[in-house]
Design an enzyme around this catalytic site. Structure first.
Site: not given
Ligand code: NAD
Length: 474
Positions: A169, A242, A276, A374
């Site tokens: 997804k 992650e 990230c 962050e």
């Molecule tokens: P997010 O957690 O809002 O969303 C990520 C994904 O999760 C999306 O596809 C979203 O639709 C889905 N999602 C949302 N609610 C959910 C739920 N309750 N259950 C399952 N899936 C759900 O994150 P974002 O805003 O898209 O991304 C930014 C964040 O990602 C930042 O905190 C960043 O640091 C982190 N990030 C981490 C890494 C890493 O490798 N550690 C890499 C990139 C981004």
């Protein structure tokens, strides 16, 4: 009229009656409609993945390797179209979108060389004992919006190389390039091995809790990671998380101010700070603080903020309104508290596009929100330190533990500091470099499990030990 994109289920591109809009963050214009999947489409995708798993897990790894290589080649061959689409939906400048597309193709090519060799535990007259790495089954992959293609590919590749099948997804904010890749690769992997479905955030928990999904691999925020863990606990799914980071960069007094200023800038502001592993707190030794902070601000003044598709843009818009509002809130908090700005800080509220000017804060306190949280945007706090012990303690004073960096001519001292940082990755004199064959993962609330390399591949398997008693009488 906005273009329509379809989902990949069981080898077919499918549409749904219900769709949702994807917006260009540089213009706030709708650019496409994509399927809004719910339980029915998810069930279809999972059933297809389950069916495909029965034969894919028995397909020799050499064949699976070829499929991964074909994915790598397909992405590379279509890079020109893909990076433009990526800029359109994500906002990042063309040069950075190109790096993501070629990086994803390179990652797939590099990881296709990995092997899951058996381990011989005992080979004696009495017995032969061997550990094999068995694919866990159907994987649910959930991806964020900052590196939508890289994150999708880094989940698809190890899943299918290990012998699993996947339902992926994308983020609802950035599904287009991934869906275009789905269309391009549907002929190079057997039906059902890779399924890509789009939907709102609400589709996420349906994946996490789906009884026929065996493992979740998730990249996203720590807050969502915690919800996923809760959902997946119902049937004890395997998971790799992650999550977020608040990475510290430490600049020692022997660093050359002119040489590191530009590198430090890009370690924070690439992808408009939405990485990230971006440097989110920069600690500079007091001996060079004034000179270096001035040099970073001077460099920043020449970098153009704008539409990523325009030539010369270095920093694009924030990817979506929710994140834009959050970054604005952190800037406002800094203003309300009277922190000093070296640059930026004034967002145009009437402008079109989610633009935040390059903003640099001058030595805010350790408990400032912009330091402790962050920020995930083009806002960087620079802080002064006086001793190595002090800065290590400050760098480790975080709930996160993703990455960090040390800048110094004395690389031995850099390594000695790195060994005291509580993070999964530490660079000496560089930043953001990821090797697809080296383990990547976080500590503390940055998540657990690994991606990349052999450790990342093993996450898609469980260990089975088979022991043959050779001298038994039966
Ligand atoms: P997010 O957690 O809002 O969303 C990520 C994904 O999760 C999306 O596809 C979203 O639709 C889905 N999602 C949302 N609610 C959910 C739920 N309750 N259950 C399952 N899936 C759900 O994150 P974002 O805003 O898209 O991304 C930014 C964040 O990602 C930042 O905190 C960043 O640091 C982190 N990030 C981490 C890494 C890493 O490798 N550690 C890499 C990139 C981004």
């Amino acid at each position: 009229m906005a273009e329509s994109y379809n989902n990949l289920i069981d080898g077919e591109m499918i549409s749904t009656a219900k769709t949702f809009a994807v917006v260009n963050p540089a213009t706030e214009e709708e650019i496409a409609q994509v399927p809004s999947c719910g339980k029915d489409e998810l069930d279809r995708a999972v059933a297809a993945a389950r069916k495909a798993f029965l034969s894919w897990r028995k397909t020799p790894i050499e064949e699976r390797r070829k499929a991964v290589q074909a994915i790598a080649a397909t992405i590379k061959d279509n890079a020109d179209e893909l990076f433009r689409l990526l800029t359109l939906e994500q906002g990042k400048p063309h040069s950075q979108a190109q790096m993501e597309i070629y990086g994803a193709a390179g990652l797939a090519a590099a990881q296709s060389t990995l092997n899951l060799d058996d381990i011989i535990n005992e080979d004696s007259d009495q017995r032969l004992s061997r550990t094999r790495h068995v694919p866990v089954g159907v994987v649910g992959g959930i991806v964020p919006w900052n590196f939508p293609v890289m994150m999708a590919v880094q989940k698809i590749v190890p899943a299918i190389l290990s012998g699993c099948t996947i339902v992926l997804k994308p983020s609802p904010f950035t599904p287009l390039t991934t869906l275009r890749i789905a269309e391009l690769i549907k002929g190079v992997v057997p039906a059902g091995v890779v399924n890509i479905i789009t939907g709102p955030d609400e589709l996420g928990p349906l994946i996490t809790e789906h009884p026929d999904i065996d493992k979740i691999t998730f990249t996203g925020s720590t807050a969502t990671g915690k919800k996923i863990m809760e959902g997946a606990s119902k049937d004890l799914k395997r998971m790799t998380l992650e999550l977020g980071g608040n990475d510290a960069s430490i600049v020692l007094p022997d660093a050359d101010v002119e040489k590191v200023a530009e590198q430090l800038f890009w370690s924070s502001f690439s992808n408009a700070g939405q990485i990230c592993i971006a440097a989110k707190r920069i600690y500079i030794h007091e001996d060079i603080y004034d000179d270096l902070s001035k040099a970073i601000a001077e460099y920043a003044k020449q970098v153009k903020v704008g539409d990523g598709s325009h030539q010369g843009t270095g920093v694009g818009p924030i990817q979506n309104k929710k994140q834009f509002d959050r970054v604005c809130e952190l800037i406002q908090d800094a203003k309300d508290n009277g922190y000093q700005f070296l640059l930026g800080g004034d967002v145009d509220p009437s402008g079109t596009g989610y633009y935040v000017p390059i903003t640099i804060l001058d030595n805010p306190p350790e408990d400032a929100r912009i330091v402790a949280e962050e920020q995930f945007g083009p806002v960087m706090p620079l802080m002064k330190f006086s001793s190595v012990d002090e800065v290590i303690e400050r760098a480790n004073n975080s709930d996160y533990g993703l990455a960090g960096a040390v800048w110094t001519k004395d690389t031995d001292q850099g390594v000695a500091i790195a060994e005291q940082l509580e993070t999964g990755t530490v660079w000496i004199n560089e930043f953001l470099h990821i090797n697809p064959l080296a383990t990547f993962g976080g500590h503390k609330q940055s998540g657990f499990g690994a991606e990349y390399g052999i450790e990342g591949l093993k996450e898609f398997t469980y260990s089975q030990v088979i022991t043959v008693k050779r001298d038994a009488e039966v």
